[in-house]
Write a protein that holds these residues in place. Structure first.
Motif, mmCIF file in Angstrom:
data_model
loop_
_atom_site.group_PDB
_atom_site.id
_atom_site.type_symbol
_atom_site.label_atom_id
_atom_site.label_comp_id
_atom_site.label_asym_id
_atom_site.label_seq_id
_atom_site.Cartn_x
_atom_site.Cartn_y
_atom_site.Cartn_z
ATOM 1 N N GLY A 37 71.725 32.333 0.318
ATOM 2 C CA GLY A 37 71.881 31.216 1.252
ATOM 3 C C GLY A 37 71.502 31.560 2.678
ATOM 4 N N GLU A 38 70.869 32.718 2.883
ATOM 5 C CA GLU A 38 70.458 33.177 4.215
ATOM 6 C C GLU A 38 68.944 33.052 4.368
ATOM 7 O OE1 GLU A 38 71.808 34.532 6.931
ATOM 8 O OE2 GLU A 38 73.781 35.311 6.413
ATOM 9 N N GLN A 39 68.476 32.535 5.495
ATOM 10 C CA GLN A 39 67.041 32.572 5.756
ATOM 11 C C GLN A 39 66.678 33.960 6.251
ATOM 12 O OE1 GLN A 39 65.372 29.602 8.405
ATOM 13 N NE2 GLN A 39 63.269 30.274 7.995
ATOM 14 N N ILE A 40 65.775 34.607 5.537
ATOM 15 C CA ILE A 40 65.363 35.960 5.920
ATOM 16 C C ILE A 40 63.873 36.054 6.223
ATOM 17 C CG2 ILE A 40 67.238 37.084 4.671
ATOM 18 C CD1 ILE A 40 65.292 37.668 2.417
ATOM 19 N N PHE A 41 63.115 35.003 5.867
ATOM 20 C CA PHE A 41 61.668 34.977 6.111
ATOM 21 C C PHE A 41 61.319 33.786 6.990
ATOM 22 C CE2 PHE A 41 57.585 33.038 4.684
ATOM 23 C CZ PHE A 41 56.727 33.963 5.265
ATOM 24 N N TYR A 42 60.489 34.032 8.001
ATOM 25 C CA TYR A 42 59.981 32.993 8.886
ATOM 26 C C TYR A 42 58.458 33.101 8.901
ATOM 27 C CZ TYR A 42 64.775 32.476 10.590
ATOM 28 O OH TYR A 42 66.130 32.262 10.679
ATOM 29 N N GLN A 43 57.783 32.035 8.518
ATOM 30 C CA GLN A 43 56.326 32.057 8.441
ATOM 31 C C GLN A 43 55.726 31.754 9.809
ATOM 32 O OE1 GLN A 43 54.746 30.062 5.032
ATOM 33 N NE2 GLN A 43 52.673 29.930 5.862
ATOM 34 N N THR A 44 54.917 32.689 10.302
ATOM 35 C CA THR A 44 54.266 32.531 11.600
ATOM 36 C C THR A 44 52.751 32.645 11.497
ATOM 37 O OG1 THR A 44 54.288 34.920 12.080
ATOM 38 C CG2 THR A 44 56.249 33.658 12.720
ATOM 39 N N GLY A 45 52.250 33.099 10.332
ATOM 40 C CA GLY A 45 50.877 33.557 10.240
ATOM 41 C C GLY A 45 50.782 34.982 10.743
#
Length: 385
Positions: free
Chosen positions: A81-89
């Motif tokens: 339930g944790e966001q661990i990835f953020y897409q930035t390119g």
């Protein structure tokens, strides 16, 4: 009283926590031991953000492992339930014929990855925080981004514990032996344990548990800096892709501003092989020196002038380098019940989820479906014969 386990994992940072999680998921009675309290800032698994990228010039065999790592990070997000990835390119930059740009371009073409090749003018138009020399080419790959390392490790450990894993923190391992019945006996400053299998994920300390790694997994002192942007809107997750650059000053890397705790850590960057300074992990100089800041700030001021405001923070960490900068993922030839993950050479964290699966495979069966031919320990032993 000696405690018995199916498998013991030494070191539960990035690689060890993922391995422990995988083994616990498979129903094994497992123990993870760490001399610190993960997630911690004493090794190589901290720093708020870590780059993950699919365009991989280092070797084309990494791309299938990366695809699996992306899948497993997504599984970890869903389960925790944790966001661990953020897409930035991601951007891989350098001379058109240089290893970083040309290798990343080949990686994208050979693996059918979405990508764009940008010259320096187009790069600055698309992402105004970048100010690269006219001859610089940039390979943009939209699926790149960042991982939050402390969240990754905490999620793996929490889920492993929920599956029944034991985790002993603040406990240092002093040695291990193979018993007459082929099991492994482990000695720590808190007691003795016996296990069917042992997995060593000791990071910079790995060579102290495996003397054969003395020249194959060498710790190096690193420093990172966070700078307050002068134009904050140019250095956010949606405007500043994670980057890796091969420039005349050396190879540098960096990430956008990211404030998961409400603080403003600033634009982050570092230099591969910072001051080329090997170290003993138990005696590393964790103090910050003028040279640490200078070598990073001067680069930022030249290529990211609107990102190079005041220094917000700096930290010291470690790389653990192999001679060829590829990992060691293997079982020991004379003790196949012992497996090791070491020598990640400054580019391993992104793959930790997949490496956890590989190490769990090796601990269970001595084999894995993943291609790890590039990462066998024997490549170094052959060089010394």
């Amino acid at each position: 009283m000696t405690q018995h386990y199916d498998a013991i994992v030494i070191g539960v940072g990035a690689m060890g926590s993922a391995t422990l999680y995988q083994l616990a998921q498979r129903g094994l009675n497992v123990l993870g031991i760490d001399q610190f309290e993960p997630p911690h800032s004493m090794g190589s698994s901290h720093g708020l953000t870590r780059i993950i990228r699919l365009a991989y010039y280092e070797d084309l065999s990494y791309v299938p492992l990366l695809r699996r790592a992306y899948e497993l990070w997504a599984d970890l997000e869903a389960e925790s339930g944790e966001q661990i990835f953020y897409q930035t390119g991601s951007l891989d930059m350098g001379p058109e014929e240089g290893d970083v740009f040309s290798g990343s371009l080949k990686s994208c073409i050979d693996n059918d990855l979405a990508h764009e090749a940008l010259d320096s003018a187009e790069l600055s138009r698309r992402f105004p925080g970048y100010r690269m020399p006219a001859e610089t080419m940039a390979l943009y790959q939209p699926q790149g981004g960042l991982l939050v390392p402390e969240r990754c490790i905490s999620a793996c450990l929490a889920l492993a514990k929920a599956q029944g894993a034991a985790i002993h923190c603040g406990e240092r391992v002093h040695g291990w032996d193979i018993l007459a019945d082929e099991r492994v006996a482990l000695r720590t400053d808190a007691g003795r344990y016996v296990s069917e299998k042992l997995v060593i994920c000791g990071g910079a300390w790995a060579y102290k548990l495996l003397p054969q790694l003395a020249d194959a997994a060498v710790p190096e002192r690193q420093a990172l800096i966070w700078l307050e942007p002068k134009r904050a809107d140019w250095f956010q997750l949606d405007s500043f892709p994670v980057w890796n650059a091969q420039m005349e000053e050396g190879r540098y890397y960096g990430l956008p501003e990211f404030n998961p705790t409400g603080a403003t850590p600033g634009m982050k960057l570092g230099r591969y092989n910072h001051l080329n300074e090997t170290c003993d992990p138990d005696a590393i100089d964790r103090g910050l020196r003028p040279a640490d800041e200078r070598i990073l700030r001067e680069f930022a001021e030249r290529y990211f002038p609107q990102g190079a405001g005041r220094t917000v923070d700096m930290v010291v960490c470690m790389f653990t380098n192999t001679p060829d900068e590829h990992f060691v993922l293997d079982t020991l030839p004379d003790a196949p019940q012992v497996s090791l993950a070491a020598g990640f050479s400054g580019h391993g964290f992104k793959l930790a989820s997949a490496i956890g699966e590989i190490m769990a495979d090796l601990a269970q069966t001595g084999e894995t479906r993943h291609d790890i031919a590039l990462h066998r320990l024997s490549r170094f032993q052959a060089q010394t014969v």
